[in-house]
Structure formats: structure tokens, C-alpha cells
Design an enzyme around this catalytic site. Structure first.
Site, short mmCIF file in Angstrom:
data_model
loop_
_atom_site.label_atom_id
_atom_site.label_comp_id
_atom_site.label_asym_id
_atom_site.label_seq_id
_atom_site.Cartn_x
_atom_site.Cartn_y
_atom_site.Cartn_z
N ASN A 137 46.85 -10.01 42.69
CA ASN A 137 47.66 -10.01 43.91
C ASN A 137 47.34 -11.30 44.67
O ASN A 137 46.26 -11.43 45.24
CB ASN A 137 47.30 -8.78 44.76
CG ASN A 137 48.00 -8.79 46.10
OD1 ASN A 137 48.90 -9.61 46.34
ND2 ASN A 137 47.59 -7.90 46.99
N TRP A 138 48.30 -12.21 44.66
CA TRP A 138 48.04 -13.54 45.25
C TRP A 138 48.19 -13.55 46.76
O TRP A 138 47.93 -14.55 47.39
CB TRP A 138 48.97 -14.58 44.62
CG TRP A 138 48.72 -14.81 43.16
CD1 TRP A 138 47.74 -14.23 42.40
CD2 TRP A 138 49.45 -15.68 42.29
NE1 TRP A 138 47.82 -14.70 41.11
CE2 TRP A 138 48.86 -15.59 41.01
CE3 TRP A 138 50.55 -16.53 42.46
CZ2 TRP A 138 49.33 -16.32 39.92
CZ3 TRP A 138 51.02 -17.24 41.38
CH2 TRP A 138 50.41 -17.15 40.12
N HIS A 182 50.33 -1.83 50.14
CA HIS A 182 49.03 -2.49 50.25
C HIS A 182 48.48 -2.28 51.66
O HIS A 182 49.22 -2.25 52.63
CB HIS A 182 49.17 -3.99 49.94
CG HIS A 182 47.84 -4.65 49.77
ND1 HIS A 182 47.09 -5.06 50.85
CD2 HIS A 182 47.12 -4.94 48.67
CE1 HIS A 182 45.96 -5.58 50.39
NE2 HIS A 182 45.95 -5.52 49.08
N GLU A 214 47.11 -4.21 53.66
CA GLU A 214 47.48 -5.26 54.61
C GLU A 214 48.87 -5.01 55.19
O GLU A 214 49.14 -5.33 56.33
CB GLU A 214 47.37 -6.64 53.94
CG GLU A 214 45.90 -7.03 53.76
CD GLU A 214 45.61 -7.92 52.57
OE1 GLU A 214 46.55 -8.48 51.98
OE2 GLU A 214 44.42 -8.04 52.21
N GLU A 260 42.12 1.06 46.67
CA GLU A 260 41.53 -0.12 47.32
C GLU A 260 40.89 0.30 48.64
O GLU A 260 41.58 0.37 49.67
CB GLU A 260 42.62 -1.16 47.60
CG GLU A 260 43.32 -1.67 46.36
CD GLU A 260 43.85 -3.08 46.55
OE1 GLU A 260 43.48 -3.95 45.76
OE2 GLU A 260 44.60 -3.32 47.51
N GLY A 262 38.43 -8.28 50.42
CA GLY A 262 38.15 -9.60 50.97
C GLY A 262 36.82 -9.70 51.69
O GLY A 262 36.55 -10.67 52.40
N SER A 273 37.27 -6.83 46.27
CA SER A 273 36.19 -7.75 45.91
C SER A 273 35.79 -7.66 44.43
O SER A 273 34.60 -7.76 44.11
CB SER A 273 34.97 -7.54 46.82
OG SER A 273 35.31 -7.82 48.16
N GLY A 331 42.32 -9.64 44.23
CA GLY A 331 42.85 -10.55 45.24
C GLY A 331 42.28 -11.95 45.07
O GLY A 331 42.69 -12.70 44.19
N GLY A 332 41.30 -12.28 45.87
CA GLY A 332 40.74 -13.64 45.91
C GLY A 332 40.41 -14.22 44.54
O GLY A 332 40.75 -15.38 44.25
P1 13P Z 1 40.04 -9.07 47.17
O1 13P Z 1 39.86 -9.03 45.68
O2 13P Z 1 40.22 -10.46 47.72
O3 13P Z 1 38.99 -8.28 47.89
O4 13P Z 1 41.43 -8.33 47.48
C1 13P Z 1 41.67 -7.09 46.94
C2 13P Z 1 43.09 -6.75 47.17
O5 13P Z 1 43.52 -6.53 48.29
C3 13P Z 1 43.99 -6.74 46.01
O6 13P Z 1 45.23 -6.20 46.33
#
Ligand code: 13P
Length: 232
Positions: A6-7, A90, A92, A156, A162, A192, A213-214
Site C-alpha cells: 500500500n503506497w 483503511h 487512515e 491492521e 507507521g 510496521s 506500507g512504508g
Molecule cells: P506501515 O507498514 O507503514 O506501518 O503501514 C501499514 C499500512 O497501513 C498498510 O496499509
């Protein structure tokens, strides 16, 4: 085993092209791969990954086929572009954009109806976990969803996104088993995930992959996680 990157709001078309060309060169077997670029970068990702087994998914999708919904994109439009699926719900989007269990349900339903593959995200916040409400939150978030061959869940925990605070493999396993007891679907872990913790998390019996994510933004760390998945 499924690994999805997930960018988020990273990588415009130029960086997406560079990443996809690099990803094509990798020998990654025994794992299903999905990349989820921002809307503006979907077309180039679809073009450059055509003919590979790597799927391209969006990060959101609207519930109507078309209409007066400024800023939204429909499942039919994604299908026309050659996009394979979409992330829905998600944390966010729930946190910053007013996504609710009801809108998640509508998006998931419409996306599945239109033939998209869906990664629906669930997970508790730190405060909810602290109050012992994790299972109640997961139960509420899952209550609006139904099993479907094209539906995958992503657990998640919001406190792990993050933050570098990954759930322990035991905590992830416990939540995944609970989620599966409520809804029969593969469950990805997200929060993470890095090359150095992926193998341990993916080795848990009810962890069916990862939503990264990251660490999905750099070819090296993303492919390291994919390799860990292909060995587990
Ligand atoms: P991180 O891997 O940056 O913690 O993000 C996880 C995420 O929200 C994937 O959708």
C-alpha cells in the site's frame, strides 16, 4: 501467501514506472503480489505490469458506478483501466476522511459486484486495545461484511501503522484467529511489517500474508518481504 504494497500518497507516475520496471526484473515465485499506487499512478502500473502475475489495486473505490461525487472513483472506472482490486476501509480513511463501517460496507459490496478483488481493512486503535475492546471493535467492523471469493481482510492494528511498533507474532495470530472465527476469509497482517520481522509474522498459522506500507516503497525492502513470504 499474498503480499500487498500500500503506497498511500507516495509515488507519482514517474516513480511508479521506475518501481514497476524494477519489480518486473525480480524472480519472485511462490507468492501472490499486489501493488496499490495512488489513483494517478494506476494506469502506468497496469501498463508496465501487464503480462506479469503482479496485480494492481487502488486504495479506495466508490459505491456508485458514476454520479456527482467530486473526488471519487468508481469500480467500473477502475475495471476499465485494467485495475484488479481495491483496498477499502483503511484506518487512515476511517481516521481522516470520515469512513464508517456503513461506507466501508457499501464500497466493498459495489467493488465485489463490479468484479474487483477487495482488501478490506479492520483493526483497533491503541485506546481501544487499552480498554480491552479489541474483540468488540473487530466484531463491529466485520458485522457489515460477508464472505466472498474475492474478499481478503487485512488486520491492521492502528497502533502498529507507521509506528515501528509491530504486533508480536502471538498478538497477530490471536487477532487473526478471532477474525477468522467471525468471517471466513484470508487475513493479511499490516502494521510496521519490515524485512526483519516478516518471516516470523508470516509463519503464524492464521497470517495469510501482509499489507505493507512504508517498507513497500523501496524495491529492496519490498522484495525482501516477498522472499520471506515465499519461504513461509
Ligand atoms: P506501515 O507498514 O507503514 O506501518 O503501514 C501499514 C499500512 O497501513 C498498510 O496499509
Amino acid at each position: 501467501m499474498l503480499i500487498a504494497g500500500n503506497w498511500k500518497m507516495y509515488k507519482g507516475p514517474a516513480e511508479t514506472a521506475e518501481f514497476c520496471l524494477g519489480l518486473r526484473e525480480q524472480e519472485l515465485t511462490g507468492v501472490d503480489l499486489v501493488v496499490c499506487p495512488p489513483f494517478v499512478s494506476l494506469a502506468v502500473a497496469v501498463q508496465l505490469l501487464a503480462g506479469t502475475e503482479i496485480a494492481v489495486a487502488a486504495q479506495n473505490v466508490h459505491w456508485d458506478a458514476e454520479g456527482a461525487y467530486t473526488g471519487e472513483v468508481s469500480a467500473e472506472m477502475l475495471r476499465e483501466l485494467g485495475v484488479y482490486g481495491a483496498i477499502v476501509g483503511h484506518s487512515e480513511r476511517r481516521q481522516y476522511f470520515g469512513e464508517t463501517d456503513d461506507t466501508v460496507a457499501r464500497r466493498v459490496h459495489a467493488a465485489l459486484e463490479a468484479g474487483l478483488f477487495v482488501i478490506a481493512c479492520i483493526g483497533e486503535t491503541e485506546a481501544e486495545r487499552g480498554q480491552g475492546a479489541t474483540e468488540d471493535v473487530l466484531r463491529r467492523q466485520l458485522a457489515v461484511l460477508e464472505p466472498d471469493d474475492n474478499l481478503v481482510l487485512a488486520y491492521e492494528p492502528v497502533w502498529a501503522i507507521g509506528t515501528g511498533k509491530t504486533a508480536t507474532p502471538g498478538t497477530a495470530q490471536e487477532s487473526h484467529a478471532f477474525v477468522k472465527s467471525l468471517l471466513d476469509a484470508p487475513v493479511l497482517y499490516g502494521g510496521s511489517v519490515k524485512p526483519d520481522n516478516a518471516a516470523e509474522l508470516l509463519a503464524q498459522p492464521d497470517v495469510d500474508g501482509a499489507l505493507v506500507g512504508g517498507a513497500s516503497l523501496e524495491l529492496e525492502s519490498f522484495t525482501a518481504i516477498c522472499r520471506a513470504a515465499s519461504h513461509s
